[in-house]
Design a protein around this motif. Structure first.
Motif, PDB file in Angstrom:
ATOM      1  N   ALA C  13      31.403   8.590  47.305  1.00  0.00           N
ATOM      2  CA  ALA C  13      30.444   7.367  46.028  1.00  0.00           C
ATOM      3  C   ALA C  13      31.434   7.485  45.277  1.00  0.00           C
ATOM      4  CB  ALA C  13      29.674   8.726  45.608  1.00  0.00           C
ATOM      5  N   ALA C  14      32.693   8.109  44.579  1.00  0.00           N
ATOM      6  CA  ALA C  14      33.800   7.788  44.156  1.00  0.00           C
ATOM      7  C   ALA C  14      34.411   6.250  44.847  1.00  0.00           C
ATOM      8  CB  ALA C  14      34.975   8.849  43.140  1.00  0.00           C
ATOM      9  N   LEU C  15      34.924   6.215  45.695  1.00  0.00           N
ATOM     10  CA  LEU C  15      35.469   5.232  46.129  1.00  0.00           C
ATOM     11  C   LEU C  15      34.364   3.962  46.093  1.00  0.00           C
ATOM     12  CD1 LEU C  15      37.107   6.884  49.751  1.00  0.00           C
ATOM     13  CD2 LEU C  15      37.941   5.579  47.284  1.00  0.00           C
ATOM     14  N   GLN C 147      41.617  13.508  46.637  1.00  0.00           N
ATOM     15  CA  GLN C 147      40.305  12.585  46.750  1.00  0.00           C
ATOM     16  C   GLN C 147      39.308  13.668  45.914  1.00  0.00           C
ATOM     17  OE1 GLN C 147      39.392  13.696  51.064  1.00  0.00           O
ATOM     18  NE2 GLN C 147      37.120  13.183  51.032  1.00  0.00           N
ATOM     19  N   ILE C 148      39.567  14.703  46.036  1.00  0.00           N
ATOM     20  CA  ILE C 148      38.625  15.828  44.657  1.00  0.00           C
ATOM     21  C   ILE C 148      39.081  14.326  43.184  1.00  0.00           C
ATOM     22  CG2 ILE C 148      37.795  17.594  43.640  1.00  0.00           C
ATOM     23  CD1 ILE C 148      37.841  17.782  46.146  1.00  0.00           C
ATOM     24  N   ALA C 149      40.050  14.425  42.639  1.00  0.00           N
ATOM     25  CA  ALA C 149      40.367  13.861  41.523  1.00  0.00           C
ATOM     26  C   ALA C 149      39.680  12.587  41.761  1.00  0.00           C
ATOM     27  CB  ALA C 149      41.748  13.921  41.701  1.00  0.00           C
ATOM     28  N   LEU C 150      39.744  11.974  42.765  1.00  0.00           N
ATOM     29  CA  LEU C 150      39.225  10.029  42.687  1.00  0.00           C
ATOM     30  C   LEU C 150      38.095  10.462  41.816  1.00  0.00           C
ATOM     31  CD1 LEU C 150      40.562   7.891  43.102  1.00  0.00           C
ATOM     32  CD2 LEU C 150      39.664   8.315  45.463  1.00  0.00           C
ATOM     33  N   VAL C 151      36.816  11.178  41.897  1.00  0.00           N
ATOM     34  CA  VAL C 151      35.871  11.383  41.242  1.00  0.00           C
ATOM     35  C   VAL C 151      35.997  11.281  40.517  1.00  0.00           C
ATOM     36  CG1 VAL C 151      33.142  13.387  41.083  1.00  0.00           C
ATOM     37  CG2 VAL C 151      35.278  12.628  43.470  1.00  0.00           C
ATOM     38  N   GLY C 152      36.769  12.069  39.706  1.00  0.00           N
ATOM     39  CA  GLY C 152      36.913  12.470  37.691  1.00  0.00           C
ATOM     40  C   GLY C 152      37.561  10.545  37.977  1.00  0.00           C
ATOM     41  N   LEU C 153      38.184   9.898  38.643  1.00  0.00           N
ATOM     42  CA  LEU C 153      38.700   9.086  38.180  1.00  0.00           C
ATOM     43  C   LEU C 153      37.855   7.654  38.080  1.00  0.00           C
ATOM     44  CD1 LEU C 153      42.101   8.948  37.830  1.00  0.00           C
ATOM     45  CD2 LEU C 153      41.832   8.267  39.786  1.00  0.00           C
ATOM     46  N   ALA C 154      37.149   8.245  39.141  1.00  0.00           N
ATOM     47  CA  ALA C 154      35.540   6.965  38.614  1.00  0.00           C
ATOM     48  C   ALA C 154      35.221   6.876  37.782  1.00  0.00           C
ATOM     49  CB  ALA C 154      34.589   7.217  40.087  1.00  0.00           C
ATOM     50  N   VAL C 155      34.567   8.268  37.226  1.00  0.00           N
ATOM     51  CA  VAL C 155      34.100   8.697  36.536  1.00  0.00           C
ATOM     52  C   VAL C 155      34.292   8.091  35.166  1.00  0.00           C
ATOM     53  CG1 VAL C 155      32.767  10.631  34.852  1.00  0.00           C
ATOM     54  CG2 VAL C 155      32.728   9.982  37.016  1.00  0.00           C
ATOM     55  N   PHE C 201      39.554 -10.081  34.643  1.00  0.00           N
ATOM     56  CA  PHE C 201      40.094  -8.226  34.308  1.00  0.00           C
ATOM     57  C   PHE C 201      38.943  -8.123  35.525  1.00  0.00           C
ATOM     58  CE2 PHE C 201      37.504  -5.192  32.388  1.00  0.00           C
ATOM     59  CZ  PHE C 201      37.900  -3.890  32.041  1.00  0.00           C
ATOM     60  N   GLY C 202      37.874  -8.296  36.355  1.00  0.00           N
ATOM     61  CA  GLY C 202      37.626  -8.135  37.172  1.00  0.00           C
ATOM     62  C   GLY C 202      38.138  -8.004  38.261  1.00  0.00           C
ATOM     63  N   VAL C 203      39.055  -8.939  38.878  1.00  0.00           N
ATOM     64  CA  VAL C 203      40.462  -9.268  39.968  1.00  0.00           C
ATOM     65  C   VAL C 203      41.218  -7.705  39.353  1.00  0.00           C
ATOM     66  CG1 VAL C 203      42.440 -10.127  41.020  1.00  0.00           C
ATOM     67  CG2 VAL C 203      40.692 -11.710  40.009  1.00  0.00           C
ATOM     68  N   PHE C 204      40.897  -7.417  38.114  1.00  0.00           N
ATOM     69  CA  PHE C 204      42.288  -6.278  37.966  1.00  0.00           C
ATOM     70  C   PHE C 204      41.543  -4.851  38.151  1.00  0.00           C
ATOM     71  CE2 PHE C 204      42.361  -2.396  34.907  1.00  0.00           C
ATOM     72  CZ  PHE C 204      43.701  -1.879  35.178  1.00  0.00           C
ATOM     73  N   LEU C 205      40.470  -5.407  37.988  1.00  0.00           N
ATOM     74  CA  LEU C 205      39.785  -4.232  38.386  1.00  0.00           C
ATOM     75  C   LEU C 205      39.564  -3.974  39.977  1.00  0.00           C
ATOM     76  CD1 LEU C 205      36.129  -4.231  36.299  1.00  0.00           C
ATOM     77  CD2 LEU C 205      37.461  -2.187  36.818  1.00  0.00           C
ATOM     78  N   ALA C 206      38.726  -4.491  40.527  1.00  0.00           N
ATOM     79  CA  ALA C 206      39.079  -4.674  42.296  1.00  0.00           C
ATOM     80  C   ALA C 206      40.469  -4.040  42.728  1.00  0.00           C
ATOM     81  CB  ALA C 206      39.131  -6.433  42.846  1.00  0.00           C
ATOM     82  N   ALA C 207      41.150  -5.012  42.358  1.00  0.00           N
ATOM     83  CA  ALA C 207      42.244  -4.548  42.391  1.00  0.00           C
ATOM     84  C   ALA C 207      42.829  -2.939  42.373  1.00  0.00           C
ATOM     85  CB  ALA C 207      43.444  -5.379  42.613  1.00  0.00           C
ATOM     86  N   LEU C 208      42.250  -2.325  41.298  1.00  0.00           N
ATOM     87  CA  LEU C 208      43.103  -1.347  40.503  1.00  0.00           C
ATOM     88  C   LEU C 208      41.566  -0.298  41.741  1.00  0.00           C
ATOM     89  CD1 LEU C 208      43.905   0.838  38.583  1.00  0.00           C
ATOM     90  CD2 LEU C 208      41.682   0.635  37.592  1.00  0.00           C
ATOM     91  N   GLY C 209      40.298  -0.405  41.774  1.00  0.00           N
ATOM     92  CA  GLY C 209      39.693  -0.202  43.387  1.00  0.00           C
ATOM     93  C   GLY C 209      40.494   0.731  44.742  1.00  0.00           C
ATOM     94  N   GLY C 210      41.228  -0.713  44.825  1.00  0.00           N
ATOM     95  CA  GLY C 210      41.697  -1.045  45.870  1.00  0.00           C
ATOM     96  C   GLY C 210      42.835   0.063  46.297  1.00  0.00           C
ATOM     97  N   SER C 211      43.271  -0.319  45.086  1.00  0.00           N
ATOM     98  CA  SER C 211      44.778   0.709  44.851  1.00  0.00           C
ATOM     99  C   SER C 211      44.632   2.676  44.520  1.00  0.00           C
ATOM    100  CB  SER C 211      45.577  -0.037  43.794  1.00  0.00           C
ATOM    101  OG  SER C 211      45.520   0.859  42.375  1.00  0.00           O
ATOM    102  N   LEU C 212      43.566   2.555  44.219  1.00  0.00           N
ATOM    103  CA  LEU C 212      42.961   3.695  43.855  1.00  0.00           C
ATOM    104  C   LEU C 212      43.193   4.821  45.492  1.00  0.00           C
ATOM    105  CD1 LEU C 212      42.092   3.937  40.040  1.00  0.00           C
ATOM    106  CD2 LEU C 212      43.773   5.236  41.171  1.00  0.00           C
TER     107      LEU C 212
END
Ligand code: ADP
Ligand code: MG
Lengths: 247, 310, 296
Positions: C13-15, C147-155, C201-212
């Motif tokens: 879900a975080a991903l 993988q667990i930290a990613l959940v926190g990161l998404a939040v 900013f939207g592109v940044f969010l998309a790229a950040l999603g991909g990099s994380l």
């Protein structure tokens, strides 16, 4: 005269705004009824409910014995109720004639995949509707290029082409210069009288109401606060005050 | 207006036949391009109503698989029966998906079509026993009334193109066809004329699915093989861009667009396989930013000038 | 049995949230559905992996690969955001949906080949961010801590976005343009600049999603298409334009997919789409979306 449309206890709310508050109104066969009231008093909402665009929270509208509140606009149209809009709703990329051809075809059997829309019987009806409002001159213009006044006329012509029994017109003269307005109304009301179409029209210009309406209903904050003969209603000082708030 | 357009069609047909006679390879390429043109014509029908499908490969592939299954299960090799099976399976699939999808607009319509095609792609890839998985299925060399048709497939494709294009022209001149443009500009008025917008879209969607199936079946028979790639979004992209590049304004447009695009694809697959999507992308930008009417807009320019002068 | 499914579901879900949040934010602000969203997601992943590997090859501290995750997203945004908005999107404003969809689809197609040309067609992976944090044992199953930290990161991403849009001057400026562009222009706001900024900013969010996501998912051709479709599915389920909705939808799809992996593996990839069809059938506006009716 016989009632043709009966609204009973209509209620509509948008969030906290009550746009129809226990509206009761009867439209009689062959009459011309004017609806007046200040901006935001719920006139368009009433037309929307009667033509199926908005479902009322409570209450019902009867057309003869048919309850309308659960029907789609298209079903209500097919019952014989047509509508012209406050903001003209045209097919912007089609020509005026094509707009009316679509209306004529819609009335007479739309679902024929291989029969041309420009066949003579549709053409004749489309031209006739244009002729009623003196629109022959702009038949080949694209709807998007027309002036606001002409757009209004075409919008009304499309409703007329459906040959309805009952016609709603939402502010037929708003956004049109007052000289033009008289011309439009003369043409429209003459055509409606000749065709014997019962008419409900929303109007801001009291002169038009005085000229063309048989009866007036006054709206205020979602309620019908008065109805009756134009001269009686328009001379009532309290009612004039309430209408005075409008543009 | 009728004269020049008819002449154009005759010239196109003559050119196609001439090229096809020149070499079997050319006739194969042309057959596939025209078959894809039929599918692109289906996409163009939707574009007319203001809807962009990113998943039309679903029906193109269904046509191919429909024909392949008829051959695999019943051993049928008759060309017309195979075509009929492809057309029917895509139409039936279109009736089901259309019943749901015509309620959506804009990006929802685009992406739901894409999602539907990708669901099929992943299922067809995974259900190996039923579909041959990613290996796909072969199609037999077709027969026609017991004869081996040779170049017959090309002429049959050409005939399909003419019959469909002619039929579609009449359809687009009917109230229903004109109603498609009306949907794109004002759905509410159409409903207030007593017409069911979704009903019209549904019929139109089914026709467009049928065209996709016919094209898919023709192409699959020509190639002799179907694979899940047919369902993949790149196929949808080509069908969409063929339609957009040719222009949805005329029935000839999608064929012209697809001939051009298939030429580019053939060249790309030989010389620069990594540039094919980029070529499609450039087409998309060009159409969207510079020539919204596509190639048929360019063909119609003289007519527009004439109208402007009048 | 349940615990591992839930943990898998949450990290999935975080991903998913990270994939979708940029798409839904851009739609909320600009009313543009960016089909190229998945390309920026993939570019973010490729850039993060490449930067991380460079840092490793140069013998720099491995911890720098975390910095590379954010830096790569910034790079992708700076490189593509303004360019895309100015050169392509702007011309389509007010010209209807088809032009807009064609343009973003065209950019998507072009970038898909650009990725193959620049980064090759092999799958790429940089494990450093994963291995540095080590593993942990939850309910008898070993998970990478990342993988667990990613959940926190998404939040964290979800709440910072909320704070940015509602609590900062820049965010309020953006929202005012969304609410009424005419009015905003009238009161002296340069709406064109706001559009560029919001899209970037939207592109940044998309790229950040991909990099994380990249330490877990890696990067490979085909990634952008999948990301676009997934992002749209999640955004549509939640209600296009609703960031909270994307969060809710990511949870539902993530958990659904985890269950499918265990009980109906043939359907695991189809799960997001099936959920989307099911939700949109009954609520075309999505779970948290609001219906907009045109006034007549
Ligand atoms: N679709 C809608 N959503 C929210 N509020 C609406 C909507 N339509 C009308 N209203 C509100 O309902 C009230 C009545 O509107 P309307 O019937 O259009 O008034 P009128 O036609 O008399 O000017 C107004 O306060 C208006 O703002
Ligand atoms: Mg009104």
């Amino acid at each position: 005269m016989k009632p043709i449309l009966k609204a009973e206890d209509l209620q509509v709310a948008f969030g906290g705004v009550i746009a129809a508050d226990r509206v009761n109104l009867t439209v009689l066969a062959d009459e011309v009824l004017a609806i007046v009231g200040s901006n935001g008093s719920g006139k368009t909402t009433f037309v929307n409910v009667c033509t199926g665009y908005i479902k009322p929270r409570r209450g019902e509208v009867y057309f003869g014995n048919t309850a309308l509140s659960r029907l789609h606009p298209r079903a209500i149209t097919r019952l014989g109720i047509a509508r012209a809009f406050q903001i003209p709703q045209l097919f912007a990329e089609h020509t005026v004639l094509e707009n009316l051809l679509l209306a004529a075809a819609a009335r007479r059997g739309f679902w024929r995949p291989f029969s041309a829309i420009s066949r003579p019987c549709y053409l004749e009806e489309a031209r006739e509707a244009l002729g009623l409002l003196g629109l022959e001159g702009c038949a080949s213009q694209r709807a998007a290029q027309l002036s606001e006044g002409t757009r209004k006329l075409v919008d009304i012509a499309m409703a007329l082409a459906l040959r309805p029994r009952l016609l709603f017109m939402d502010e037929p003269t708003s956004g049109v210069s007052s000289d033009e307005a008289i011309v439009i109304m003369e043409a429209v009301m003459g055509a409606l009288a000749r065709a014997g179409i019962t008419t409900v029209f929303v109007e801001h210009d009291m002169e038009m109401v005085r000229r063309y309406a048989h009866r007036v209903a006054v709206w205020e904050s979602g309620r019908v606060v008065a109805q009756g003969q134009p001269h009686g209603i328009l001379h009532d000082s309290q009612i004039r005050e309430s209408i005075a708030g409008m543009a | 207006m009728k004269g020049p357009r008819a002449l154009l069609w005759v010239c196109l047909a003559a050119a196609a036949v001439a090229v096809a006679l020149a070499s079997p390879w050319a006739s194969f390429i042309l057959t596939v391009a025209l078959a894809k043109g039929l599918a692109a014509l289906g996409v163009a029908l939707l574009l007319r109503a203001g809807l962009m499908s990113l998943g039309h490969a679903l029906f193109y592939a269904a046509g191919g698989y429909g024909a392949a299954y008829l051959a695999r299960w019943l051993g049928v090799t008759d060309l017309l029966l195979l075509l009929g099976a492809g057309f029917l399976s895509a139409t039936v699939l279109g009736l089901f998906t259309g019943a749901v999808l015509v309620r959506y607009r804009a990006i929802f319509f685009a992406m739901l079509n894409l999602a539907a095609s990708m669901v099929f792609f992943s299922l067809v890839t995974k259900l190996y026993n039923l579909t041959g998985g990613s290996d796909g299925m072969p199609l037999p060399v077709p027969t026609m009334f017991g004869l081996k048709p040779g170049q017959g497939l090309f002429y049959l494709t050409l005939a399909c193109v003419f019959v469909c294009a002619g039929g579609l022209r009449r359809y687009l001149d009917s109230a229903m066809g004109q109603g498609l443009g009306a949907i794109a500009t004002n759905e509410i008025r159409l409903e207030y004329l007593g017409i069911s917008v979704n009903g019209l879209l549904f019929v139109n969607y089914a026709i467009s699915a049928g065209l996709g199936g016919l094209g898919g079946a023709l192409a699959a028979i020509a190639i002799g093989h179907v694979t899940p790639e047919l369902f993949f979004w790149t196929t949808s992209a080509q069908l969409l861009l063929g339609a957009a590049l040719g222009g949805a304004g005329s029935v000839a447009g999608p064929f012209a667009g697809m001939l051009l695009l298939e030429g580019v694809r053939t060249a790309a697959s030989q010389y620069a396989p990594l540039l094919w999507e980029m070529a499609m992308g450039l087409c998309a930008l060009a159409v969207a930013l510079f020539v919204p009417q596509g190639l048929s807009g360019i063909v119609d320019l003289p007519q527009q000038w004439k109208r402007a002068v009048q | 049995m349940l615990t591992p499914i839930v943990i898998d579901g949450l990290s999935d879900a975080a991903l998913l949230f990270l994939v979708a949040v940029g798409l839904t934010m851009v739609f909320g602000v600009l009313r543009v559905v960016n089909i190229a969203h998945g390309s920026f997601f993939a570019l973010g992943a490729y850039a993060a992996i490449t930067l991380g590997l460079w840092a490793g090859a140069l013998g720099l501290s491995q911890a720098l690969s975390y910095g590379a995750l954010v830096l790569s997203a910034l790079l992708v945004a700076a490189l593509f955001g303004p360019l895309t908005e100015r050169l392509c999107l702007r011309a389509t404003y007010g010209r209807g949906e088809i032009a807009q969809m064609l343009v973003t689809f065209g950019i998507f197609l072009i970038l898909d080949d650009v990725q193959k040309l620049v980064f090759g067609v092999q799958e790429r992976q940089n494990d450093a961010p994963l291995s540095l944090l080590g593993v942990c044992n939850l309910g008898g199953i070993v998970y990478p801590v990342y993988q667990i930290a990613l959940v926190g990161l998404a939040v964290v991403v979800a709440f910072s976005l909320r704070w940015f849009l509602r609590g900062t001057r820049a965010g309020k400026l953006v929202l005012s343009v969304v609410h009424d562009a005419e009015m905003a222009r009238f009161s002296g706001i340069d709406t064109a600049k706001v559009s560029v900024a919001a899209f970037t900013f939207g592109v940044f969010l998309a790229a950040l999603g991909g990099s994380l996501a990249s330490p877990i998912t890696g990067a490979a051709p085909g990634m952008s298409a999948e990301a676009t479709i997934l992002a749209f599915a999640v955004a549509a389920i939640g209600g296009l334009g609703r960031v909270e909705g994307a969060g809710l939808a990511a949870l539902i799809v993530g958990l659904g997919r985890a269950f499918a992996v265990y009980y109906a593996p043939a359907f695991d990839r189809a799960t997001p789409y099936l959920v989307m069809f099911a939700v949109l059938l009954f609520r075309p506006q999505g779970l948290l979306g609001v219906v907009e009716t045109r006034r007549l």
